[in-house]
Design an enzyme around this catalytic site. Sequence first.
Site, short mmCIF file in Angstrom:
data_model
loop_
_atom_site.label_atom_id
_atom_site.label_comp_id
_atom_site.label_asym_id
_atom_site.label_seq_id
_atom_site.Cartn_x
_atom_site.Cartn_y
_atom_site.Cartn_z
N HIS A 98 -5.94 -7.55 -0.32
CA HIS A 98 -6.23 -6.14 -0.44
C HIS A 98 -5.34 -5.79 -1.76
O HIS A 98 -4.30 -6.29 -2.12
CB HIS A 98 -5.81 -5.42 0.68
N HIS A 142 0.94 -1.24 -0.13
CA HIS A 142 0.13 -0.01 -0.07
C HIS A 142 0.73 1.24 0.01
O HIS A 142 0.36 2.60 -0.15
CB HIS A 142 -0.97 0.05 1.25
N ASP A 164 -4.14 -13.24 3.96
CA ASP A 164 -5.37 -12.87 4.45
C ASP A 164 -6.63 -13.03 3.80
O ASP A 164 -7.72 -12.75 3.81
CB ASP A 164 -5.22 -11.28 4.84
N ASP A 201 -2.33 -10.86 -2.22
CA ASP A 201 -2.91 -10.33 -1.03
C ASP A 201 -4.45 -9.94 -1.06
O ASP A 201 -4.79 -9.93 -2.38
CB ASP A 201 -2.22 -9.03 -0.18
C1 OKP Z 1 -2.79 -4.28 4.75
B1 OKP Z 1 -2.69 -5.37 4.08
C2 OKP Z 1 -10.87 -2.32 7.70
C3 OKP Z 1 -9.63 -1.74 8.12
C4 OKP Z 1 -8.64 -1.85 7.13
C5 OKP Z 1 -6.22 -1.26 6.46
C6 OKP Z 1 -6.09 -2.92 5.69
C7 OKP Z 1 -4.81 -2.64 5.64
C8 OKP Z 1 -4.36 -4.01 5.01
N1 OKP Z 1 -12.08 -1.66 8.68
N2 OKP Z 1 -7.31 -1.36 7.64
O1 OKP Z 1 -2.85 -5.35 2.57
O2 OKP Z 1 -2.79 -6.91 4.34
ZN ZN Z 2 -3.99 -7.16 2.78
#
Ligand code: OKP
Ligand code: ZN
Length: 349
Positions: free
Chosen positions: A195, A158, A282, A193
């Site tokens: 996300h 990110h 994740d 990932d």
């Molecule tokens: C980092 B990685 C949801 C909160 C999300 C940020 C997530 C970051 C993920 N309510 N907060 O890509 O695993």
């Molecule tokens: Zn993630």
Amino acid sequence: MNSIAAYFDRRQLAHAPLQELHNGGWTAYAEKASRAEQIAASFPDLRPVRDYGLEPLLQVHDRDYVEFLRSAHSDWRAAGRSGDAIGYTWPVVRRRRLKLDRIDARLGRYSYDAATPIAEGTWEASYWSAQTALTALAAILDGEMRSSFALCPPPAHHSGRDYCGGYCYLNNTAIAAEQARRSGRRVAILDIDYHHGNGTQDIFYEDPDVLFVSIHADPATDYPFFWGHAEERGEGAGAGKTLNLPLPQGTDIEAYGRALDEALGAVRAHKADLLVLSYGADTFEEDPISHFRLRRSDYRTIAGRIAALDLPVLIVMEGGYAIDALALNVGELLSGFVAEPKDADLIPQ
Ligand code: OKP
Ligand code: ZN
């Protein structure tokens, strides 16, 4: 027990923020140091990390951003604050170029969310996380290993050229990919990932040489919302060199596998000779902040399909928050990759 060459430095554990802003309140920070502790403990021998200095970091990140990261926590203290540094004002409308000294302004200037506090040890940990990715890459470039694993907390994907976000500060994945390209390799990045890897995407968005492909939760429903939609395909010389494959919450291995085949087709079409795999666990069905339905054994399936590309793979750890399951999930993924030294390839049949 994992047998692929794995790299990690205990200085990466120095990053330990207390809390993050989540759904309108403060909760315990999800990217806990115990994640890395659990994974590290599952390796019989972790390899030492070398120090390549700041130069490879500055091939990806702006110098003023790196200076901000280094000094943000002490500037926060100097302003009379305690705890972790975190912003509350973001210059979203044409104001990003203003150069301001106030720590709160700089926290807003160099981030895009409130999920990314800067603690006392954040710079040290981030610096060594990047060096870990570079060391694991060097093992491949030097011909020592065919594939390697960089245990990289804090994670990377990110974080962009001049911003942190989503628990990420330096983009380890992009730093390694850029270093590989400068060493003459043709690089593809596959981000699996849960996300979307918005920082990595932004860094290579106009770059024709580095392919970025991501399979992730649809940003219409999931963080980081503003990036990762299917219509983002790269720009300028990089047009067509970004591929986003968003999937709905609840996705299981069947639908995931179809997206993976499409992603691997793009890697092949790019004629990559090195794959950088941004791996987040994740996507696991029990992950507390994510909503796919992959099972542990699915990681072996995924790894097997990626390994069938027959490319050297640098695996860089991103997310994964089901902490008790994390080491097993990582082990399952790594079991699909070649563990032998590269020279084994040279033994005549
Ligand atoms: C980092 B990685 C949801 C909160 C999300 C940020 C997530 C970051 C993920 N309510 N907060 O890509 O695993
Ligand atoms: Zn993630």
